[in-house]
Design a protein around this motif. Structure first.
Motif, mmCIF file in Angstrom:
data_model
loop_
_atom_site.group_PDB
_atom_site.id
_atom_site.type_symbol
_atom_site.label_atom_id
_atom_site.label_comp_id
_atom_site.label_asym_id
_atom_site.label_seq_id
_atom_site.Cartn_x
_atom_site.Cartn_y
_atom_site.Cartn_z
ATOM 1 N N GLU A 161 0.816 -1.212 0.000
ATOM 2 C CA GLU A 161 0.000 0.000 0.000
ATOM 3 C C GLU A 161 0.860 1.277 0.000
ATOM 4 O O GLU A 161 0.507 2.245 -0.691
ATOM 5 N N PRO A 162 2.010 1.314 0.702
ATOM 6 C CA PRO A 162 2.811 2.544 0.665
ATOM 7 C C PRO A 162 3.331 2.918 -0.722
ATOM 8 O O PRO A 162 3.704 4.073 -0.952
ATOM 9 N N PHE A 163 3.374 1.956 -1.645
ATOM 10 C CA PHE A 163 3.836 2.266 -3.011
ATOM 11 C C PHE A 163 2.665 2.529 -3.967
ATOM 12 O O PHE A 163 2.877 2.783 -5.149
ATOM 13 N N THR A 164 1.446 2.464 -3.447
ATOM 14 C CA THR A 164 0.266 2.580 -4.301
ATOM 15 C C THR A 164 -0.182 4.035 -4.369
ATOM 16 O O THR A 164 -0.440 4.665 -3.341
ATOM 17 N N VAL A 165 -0.267 4.562 -5.606
ATOM 18 C CA VAL A 165 -0.639 5.967 -5.783
ATOM 19 C C VAL A 165 -2.139 6.120 -6.062
ATOM 20 O O VAL A 165 -2.634 7.245 -6.157
ATOM 21 N N HIS A 166 -2.858 5.010 -6.208
ATOM 22 C CA HIS A 166 -4.328 5.034 -6.347
ATOM 23 C C HIS A 166 -4.776 5.940 -7.491
ATOM 24 O O HIS A 166 -5.756 6.669 -7.367
ATOM 25 N N GLU A 167 -4.061 5.873 -8.611
ATOM 26 C CA GLU A 167 -4.448 6.694 -9.759
ATOM 27 C C GLU A 167 -5.379 5.958 -10.712
ATOM 28 O O GLU A 167 -5.677 6.442 -11.792
ATOM 29 N N SER A 168 -5.836 4.795 -10.288
ATOM 30 C CA SER A 168 -6.950 4.123 -10.947
ATOM 31 C C SER A 168 -8.173 4.275 -10.062
ATOM 32 O O SER A 168 -8.085 4.182 -8.832
ATOM 33 N N SER A 169 -9.317 4.489 -10.692
ATOM 34 C CA SER A 169 -10.551 4.609 -9.917
ATOM 35 C C SER A 169 -10.898 3.315 -9.201
ATOM 36 O O SER A 169 -11.682 3.310 -8.252
ATOM 37 N N LEU A 170 -10.302 2.181 -9.640
ATOM 38 C CA LEU A 170 -10.624 0.873 -9.063
ATOM 39 C C LEU A 170 -9.786 0.557 -7.828
ATOM 40 O O LEU A 170 -9.933 -0.513 -7.251
ATOM 41 N N SER A 171 -8.897 1.459 -7.435
ATOM 42 C CA SER A 171 -7.947 1.139 -6.373
ATOM 43 C C SER A 171 -8.450 1.380 -4.947
ATOM 44 O O SER A 171 -8.329 0.506 -4.094
ATOM 45 N N PRO A 172 -9.019 2.567 -4.636
ATOM 46 C CA PRO A 172 -9.348 2.835 -3.228
ATOM 47 C C PRO A 172 -10.347 1.861 -2.627
ATOM 48 O O PRO A 172 -10.262 1.540 -1.431
ATOM 49 N N CYS A 173 -11.304 1.348 -3.431
ATOM 50 C CA CYS A 173 -12.333 0.484 -2.847
ATOM 51 C C CYS A 173 -11.735 -0.814 -2.317
ATOM 52 O O CYS A 173 -12.081 -1.271 -1.212
ATOM 53 N N VAL A 174 -10.821 -1.430 -3.065
ATOM 54 C CA VAL A 174 -10.202 -2.681 -2.605
ATOM 55 C C VAL A 174 -9.403 -2.429 -1.334
ATOM 56 O O VAL A 174 -9.455 -3.205 -0.365
ATOM 57 N N HIS A 175 -8.667 -1.340 -1.315
ATOM 58 C CA HIS A 175 -7.867 -1.023 -0.129
ATOM 59 C C HIS A 175 -8.753 -0.679 1.067
ATOM 60 O O HIS A 175 -8.399 -0.971 2.211
ATOM 61 N N SER A 176 -9.909 -0.064 0.826
ATOM 62 C CA SER A 176 -10.832 0.233 1.921
ATOM 63 C C SER A 176 -11.357 -1.054 2.547
ATOM 64 O O SER A 176 -11.416 -1.193 3.778
ATOM 65 N N ILE A 177 -11.723 -2.019 1.705
ATOM 66 C CA ILE A 177 -12.233 -3.304 2.203
ATOM 67 C C ILE A 177 -11.169 -4.006 3.041
ATOM 68 O O ILE A 177 -11.446 -4.533 4.127
ATOM 69 N N GLN A 178 -9.929 -3.988 2.541
ATOM 70 C CA GLN A 178 -8.870 -4.693 3.255
ATOM 71 C C GLN A 178 -8.443 -3.963 4.529
ATOM 72 O O GLN A 178 -8.165 -4.600 5.546
ATOM 73 N N ALA A 179 -8.444 -2.633 4.485
ATOM 74 C CA ALA A 179 -8.126 -1.882 5.713
ATOM 75 C C ALA A 179 -9.179 -2.149 6.779
ATOM 76 O O ALA A 179 -8.852 -2.294 7.968
ATOM 77 N N ALA A 180 -10.454 -2.237 6.371
ATOM 78 C CA ALA A 180 -11.512 -2.537 7.337
ATOM 79 C C ALA A 180 -11.324 -3.933 7.915
ATOM 80 O O ALA A 180 -11.472 -4.142 9.130
ATOM 81 N N LYS A 181 -10.956 -4.900 7.079
ATOM 82 C CA LYS A 181 -10.727 -6.260 7.572
ATOM 83 C C LYS A 181 -9.598 -6.287 8.590
ATOM 84 O O LYS A 181 -9.620 -7.067 9.552
ATOM 85 N N LEU A 182 -8.610 -5.418 8.384
ATOM 86 C CA LEU A 182 -7.486 -5.327 9.320
ATOM 87 C C LEU A 182 -7.803 -4.428 10.509
ATOM 88 O O LEU A 182 -6.942 -4.169 11.353
ATOM 89 N N ASP A 183 -9.048 -3.956 10.577
ATOM 90 C CA ASP A 183 -9.524 -3.094 11.660
ATOM 91 C C ASP A 183 -8.755 -1.769 11.720
ATOM 92 O O ASP A 183 -8.571 -1.195 12.792
#
Length: 768
Positions: free
Chosen positions: A630-652
């Motif tokens: 995630e620290p190397f991810t610039v989220h310049e695709s519209s498809l990126s933040p949603c996947v990371h949001s789901i996984q961040a929530a899973k990691l609490d």
């Protein structure tokens, strides 16, 4: 955040005050659609400032010949342009001979527009002083009917505030339309007939090459202070254009209204010889109903949609506005009525990207449509791919694959590959895996296995054949490798052993082998038919199994993570947070060469695999990979933040999950990527829905049952959503104190909450 002019509101998108710099962005944000057609929020009256005109008809496209310097064998012949269609919304307005044009007015004293998402209409109101000194108040309401989906309506009200005046309305149709993104400046439309009959007018035109026949139609009349006038229009005809001129003298304070109905009939749905006849029938029905009754029907249709698909958020207006905007645009784009259609990444809001479908549909959109509509809608999306199987086999043959191997297109309208970037078209082959995953996901959620038996198994066999042929045996590694690919991270091209690609290839083969056995045992007639058709042998499946068993996955012992691709650790691993802000977004500030040599990730890549196949990995493994990538991810695709949001929530990690959610839900409203003027990011909007339902709600399907691990961001007081799971509708409400479940209907339903079994009874609320 790049823009902040949209007023926060729970149910509406609101812009107050006129700024010419925002016109093209607002044309995207206030777009309308009804699944069959759509349009950007262009002004009805003439506007001489910068504007991006756009009207679109579902499924109508033009094969714009590919433009490249060096032709390569197998290159797609064309890029499918989503066509800018003939314009039916235009209304020229003249006051004492002076045109109304917001770009030339002496003063704009008031301007407001609203997209009412709850009821499905768009309104614009403004007060101006014209160059001739006349002061006007204008109020315009427009909507595209969900009931009569070939018809739209406009109610254009004009009041003279300081003087009496002669008003001239000229509603018109215009088929002299071009795309902004044409490769060769081709003429896409050929106008064949222009007719006016009293208050009606029709333009018949067809697309060049693809020969979609269309009739663009309109009917208009005027009202003075609410009373219908019997004014007869005069015809104004030009090349590719017809207008009907109405003139009326009005007194100071009078309100003159033009009612205009318009729309399209298309040869996709009717015989070409009947298009005008069907258009007249549409106009008859619309005018008999009248604009007010048609609007009431519009409100009822949207109320039914929201009843199933709404997500409520209390305590955070911007978050609420964001998710409703996403749900609204998804429903404007695709309603599931027609299995020939799919979900384009820009929907009806712009021309960019072309094509009607990407792998976005299978990876991101199907969960939304499965959960908010009946399962036939999602099945239609799967049938769309089955209907294109022969074309997918042809696509693979053009690249040298044989024996019925299929490569589904990166971008398509009719099953043919029509994307013209080499490094994506021929290297981003992971999309084949998304087709198989969608089948798995559909069956897991709906319990309907008939699709796989009747259609899906053929697709799986063709995909497995592709992966078998695409893999190479590496003697030094004693493993099968996949060379020269682009993974979901498009900021790395022509890499070897992209982990996500290799992993989904292995999974596809194993999944196909499992389904072969399952269909053989449970659907022997379908099995015999498919084996006979595909000529599959045991020797071939043994070869597949060998490739799957010996698939190579790059791994770093030092970091204890799978490597995104073989050479990832050879890069200078500087976190994205250390980049100067002036360098962002890198896709607009850096050369492509520099991007490709960098460690920066456009969207979830390895983490996309962890999202799809989370049951294959432990929580600790997810945490390690999330912290590494995630620290190397610039989220310049519209498809990126949603996947990371789901996984961040899973990691609490709720603060991080919330930030990613806000970014995905307001990607267009706040224009994070500085490109909303080109159109909206429709397919990623389904990912926004997932970030709440799967992320914060923690919804999964486990052992044939729904399972929930609900969490709530500290910025929210509560949130709720509904899902349709196997024809049972469940409402989930999460507050800071508890979670409650409401099951519609009389049936019982067993679910798991935080790992514990809970039995729900129909029409009762269970609060935990």
């Amino acid at each position: 955040m790049n823009q902040d002019y949209i007023t926060p509101d729970k149910w509406s998108i609101i812009e107050e005050g006129f700024d010419p710099e925002n016109v093209e962005s607002s044309e995207s944000l206030f777009s309308l659609g009804n699944g069959a057609m759509g349009q950007r929020a262009n002004f009805e009256e003439d506007y001489s400032g910068r504007t991006f005109q756009g009207s679109y008809i579902a499924g109508v496209y033009y094969p714009d010949k590919t433009r490249v310097g060096w032709w390569k064998n197998g290159y797609p012949e064309y890029f499918a342009k989503v066509l800018n269609a003939p314009n039916w919304i235009g209304i020229q307005v003249f006051i004492n001979g002076t045109p109304l044009d917001l770009n030339t007015c002496k003063k704009i004293s008031h301007f407001r527009r609203e997209l009412n998402m709850k009821e499905g209409w768009y309104n614009r109101e403004f007060a101006v002083i014209l160059p001739n000194g006349i002061e006007l108040a204008v109020n315009v309401t427009r909507f595209l009917s969900m009931d009569l989906d070939e018809v739209g309506a406009i109610k254009y009200k004009l009041t003279c505030l300081n003087a009496s005046a002669e008003i001239k309305f000229v509603p018109y149709l215009d088929s002299g339309i071009k795309n902004q993104d044409s490769n060769w400046d081709d003429k896409f439309w050929n106008t064949t007939k222009i007719v006016s009959e009293g208050h009606r007018a029709f333009i018949e035109a067809h697309t060049m090459k693809t020969n979609f026949a269309t009739c663009t139609f309109m009917e208009s009349y005027m009202e003075l202070n609410g009373n219908k006038l019997d004014a007869k229009p005069s015809e104004i005809t030009g090349q590719d254009r017809v207008g009907l001129a109405y003139q009326q003298q009005v007194q100071k304070g009078d309100t003159l209204t033009l009612i205009k109905f318009g729309g399209y009939t298309v040869s996709r749905n009717h015989p070409p010889s009947k298009l005008v006849q069907v258009a007249k029938r549409n106009l008859q029905e619309a005018t008999e109903l009248g604009v007010e009754r048609l609007l009431e029907r519009q409100k009822s249709a949207w109320a039914k949609i929201w009843e199933r698909s709404d997500i409520t958020i209390e305590g955070d207006v911007k978050a609420q506005q964001g998710i409703r905007f996403n749900i609204y645009q998804l429903n404007q784009t695709y309603l599931g009525k027609d299995s020939r259609l799919n979900i384009g990444p820009k929907g009806f809001t712009g021309e960019k990207y072309g094509g009607s479908t990407y792998w976005d549909t299978e990876a991101y959109c199907i969960p939304f449509y499965m959960s908010t509509k009946n399962q036939q809608v999602a099945r239609n999306l799967l049938e769309y791919r089955y209907n294109h199987l022969e074309k997918a086999i042809e696509n693979a043959q053009k690249l040298g694959f044989s024996n019925g191997a299929a490569l589904y297109p990166m971008v398509t309208m009719n099953g043919e590959e029509c994307h013209n970037e080499w490094e994506i078209t021929f290297q981003e082959i992971h999309r084949n895996g998304a087709m198989a995953f969608a089948m798995f996901n559909y069956y897991r959620y709906t319990g309907d296995y008939t699709y796989i038996a009747e259609m899906g198994l053929e697709v799986l066999i063709a995909i497995a054949r592709f992966w078998y042929q695409r893999a190479s045996f590496s003697t030094p590694k004693n493993k099968y490798v996949i060379l020269g690919v682009t993974g979901p991270n498009e900021y790395e091209n022509n890499v070897n052993n992209n982990w996500y690609t290799n992993y989904i290839a292995q999974w596809c083969i194993n999944y196909t082998l499992e389904q072969l056995q399952k269909v053989k045992d449970g659907h022997p007639e379908d099995y015999d038919r498919v084996i006979g058709k595909t000529k599959l042998t045991a020797v071939e499946t043994d070869q597949w199994e060998e490739v799957a068993k010996k698939m190579y996955f790059p791994y770093s012992e030092e970091h204890s993570v799978f490597l995104q691709q073989d050479g990832f650790l050879d890069k200078e691993l500087v976190p994205a947070a250390d980049l100067p802000k002036t360098h962002r977004p890198i896709n607009q500030k850096w050369s492509w060469d520099r991007i490709l040599r960098s460690p920066y990730i456009k969207q979830a890549d390895t983490l996309q695999g962890f999202y799809f196949f989370e049951d294959h990995f432990t929580q600790k493994e997810l945490e390690r990979h999330f912290d590494f990538y995630e620290p190397f991810t610039v989220h310049e695709s519209s498809l990126s933040p949603c996947v990371h949001s789901i996984q961040a929530a899973k990691l609490d990690r709720m603060e991080q999950a919330y930030d990613f959610y806000l970014r995905t839900s307001r990607l267009d409203l706040d224009d994070y990527n500085n490109e909303v003027n080109e159109g909206l990011h429709i397919t990623s909007m389904a990912g926004t829905w997932m970030s709440i339902v799967e992320g914060f709600g923690g919804m999964r399907v486990s052992d044939d049952k729904l399972s929930f691990t609900p969490r709530i961001p500290e910025q929210w007081d509560s949130y709720s959503f509904k899902v349709d799971f196997r024809n049972r509708i469940l409402k989930v409400t999460v507050t800071r104190e508890d979670v409650s479940f409401d099951l519609e209907g009389a049936d019982e339903m067993s679910i798991r909450v935080q790992g514990n079994r809970v039995v729900l009874k129909g029409r009762n609320t269970v609060k935990l």
